[in-house]
Design an enzyme around this catalytic site. Sequence first.
Site, short mmCIF file in Angstrom:
data_model
loop_
_atom_site.label_atom_id
_atom_site.label_comp_id
_atom_site.label_asym_id
_atom_site.label_seq_id
_atom_site.Cartn_x
_atom_site.Cartn_y
_atom_site.Cartn_z
N HIS A 129 3.85 7.18 3.99
CA HIS A 129 4.77 5.93 3.50
C HIS A 129 4.36 5.05 2.47
CE1 HIS A 129 1.95 4.07 6.55
NE2 HIS A 129 2.26 3.01 6.06
N HIS A 185 1.05 -1.11 -0.11
CA HIS A 185 0.06 0.08 0.08
C HIS A 185 0.81 1.28 0.08
CE1 HIS A 185 0.17 -0.82 4.37
NE2 HIS A 185 0.60 0.61 4.43
N GLU A 229 7.64 1.22 5.01
CA GLU A 229 7.08 0.05 5.88
C GLU A 229 7.43 -1.34 5.25
OE1 GLU A 229 3.01 0.26 6.25
OE2 GLU A 229 2.88 -1.12 8.16
#
Length: 134
Positions: free
Chosen positions: A79, A7, A130
């Site tokens: 992010h 994502h 991440e």
Amino acid sequence: MIGRLNHVAIVVPDLQAAAATYRNALGATVSTPEILPDHGVTVVFVELPNTKIELLEPYGEGSPVAKFLEGSPSGGMHHVCYEVDDILAARDKLVAEGARVLGDGEPKNGAHNKPVLFLHPKDFCGTLVELEQA
Ligand code: CO
């Protein structure tokens, strides 16, 4: 080592309004909000055919994304999340390469109830990264 883009996360000042924009103007499927107290955020996921967009709103005192909104009051990209097959092996390799892992370096459960880690933006082209166990 990294796999799929899981994502892209966008911090927003008003999660309901942002979810409505994605649902109505962009015609996307948007999940119901979920509070992640450990991460200091409320999150919804926008489902796209090839990835997801994570919309984040600060939750609670000292939310790490509250500071972000001070600098970008209308919100912005926060992010990117890449999948890895083995998060501990990925962490150990990255640390050996000189990358900095945020926090205590131990994976925490993220929004999909899978272990995640965050890597310092200065080590990755100015972007917070991440990693999520696939
Ligand atoms: Co994320």
